[in-house]
Write a protein that holds these residues in place. Sequence first.
Motif, short mmCIF file in Angstrom:
data_model
loop_
_atom_site.label_atom_id
_atom_site.label_comp_id
_atom_site.label_asym_id
_atom_site.label_seq_id
_atom_site.Cartn_x
_atom_site.Cartn_y
_atom_site.Cartn_z
N SER A 187 0.83 -1.20 0.00
CA SER A 187 0.00 0.00 0.00
C SER A 187 0.87 1.25 0.00
CB SER A 187 -0.92 0.00 1.22
OG SER A 187 -0.16 -0.04 2.41
N PRO A 188 0.41 2.34 -0.65
CA PRO A 188 1.21 3.57 -0.68
C PRO A 188 1.25 4.25 0.68
CG PRO A 188 -0.97 3.94 -1.62
CD PRO A 188 -0.86 2.47 -1.35
N PRO A 189 2.21 5.15 0.90
CA PRO A 189 2.27 5.88 2.18
C PRO A 189 1.01 6.70 2.39
CG PRO A 189 4.30 6.16 0.92
CD PRO A 189 3.31 5.51 0.01
N LYS A 298 4.65 3.11 7.33
CA LYS A 298 4.61 3.71 6.00
C LYS A 298 4.73 5.23 6.00
CE LYS A 298 3.63 0.12 3.25
NZ LYS A 298 4.29 -0.17 1.97
N VAL A 299 4.73 5.85 7.19
CA VAL A 299 4.71 7.31 7.24
C VAL A 299 6.00 7.88 6.70
CG1 VAL A 299 3.14 7.36 9.21
CG2 VAL A 299 5.59 7.39 9.61
N GLN A 300 5.90 9.09 6.14
CA GLN A 300 7.04 9.81 5.61
C GLN A 300 7.03 11.22 6.20
OE1 GLN A 300 6.47 9.59 1.37
NE2 GLN A 300 7.52 7.64 1.22
#
Length: 361
Positions: A187-189, A298-300
Amino acid sequence: MSRPDYTNDDRFDGLFLQIAHQTQGIEPLLDTLFSFLRRKSDFFSPPGGGGDIETGSEAAIAKVNEVVKKHADIYLAGKRKEEEEERLKKLRLKQKREAEAKKKQAVAAAAEKSKEENDGVIEMGDDGFDISSDEPASTPAAAKAAAAAVSEPKADAPPAAPTTEQNENDDIDDAKQDEEEEEEDNSPPPIGNGGTIDGKYVWTQTLQELTINVPLPENTRGRDLNVIISKKHLKIGFAKTKQEFIVNDDLTKPIIVDDSLWTIEDGNRLVLTLQKSNQMEWWDAPCQTDEPKINIQKVQPENSNLSDLDGETRQTVEKMMFDQRQKALGLPTADEQKKLDILEKFKASHPEMDFSNAKIN
């Protein structure tokens, strides 16, 4: 009265965090500090009020270097202590694992030795022949007794201990399983390191703070709302319905109430900025019962305020806010409206067709 230890004084953290948030950088923050000292104090003046002005500047620079070096030494000492504690922790863990491995090997060796000794025993009968063979019992009673002996293990017998090789294989299998699970999560961020809680709000975050955007009816004013922010709980509702709340839930983690605030933007959006108590961790949701929760792996790191987001991310968040507001009013979302517009154009181009029973998926 003893002088406070200002090298570890956290009483002014809230003030400095506000300044740091507004200046957006270390150099601007330091410029603000030294600008204050230059304009509002005699920090750069010569000692005693007389003498060469350059002497005062040199003394100020020397004092700044002295204080910076002091805090650099404190920082380095703290880091060395952390590294030493981590090294000792790893060493103790390694020693513990080695001791457990040796213990398991000793148990396995003892079991193997006991087995070999038992295998070497020969039982002699009255006639002088070996009767220790594993031949089946010659009578039904003997067969029944043998079966009972096999089916009922002795209470005193210890369970077989796994070998070191088996444990290592199990560790490898567990590691492979963890890697496969991580690979499966493609899954994307999360946008803005946050997400959407249907029917409530859209939220984003940085390490320091949480930003919650709640859609409101047009022309809503501050006095129309009932917002209560506490250390571990959040309430959002309308003043005219004091017992009904849009949000009434415990926060995922505690916040700093004095540094948290809320405001209304564009007359249709409530924006809450919640300052985290622990500014070194990510939240998977603003409130404990919120679903869905994000994957914090997944956090940026990025800006969380809507005005600070890059163009593409801001458009996405604004679209999420618009869709939330439309759903609350029972109106079509942006994507649904686009499909309706396409259908209307098609109907206008083909007046001879009947669209009375047409449905949009």
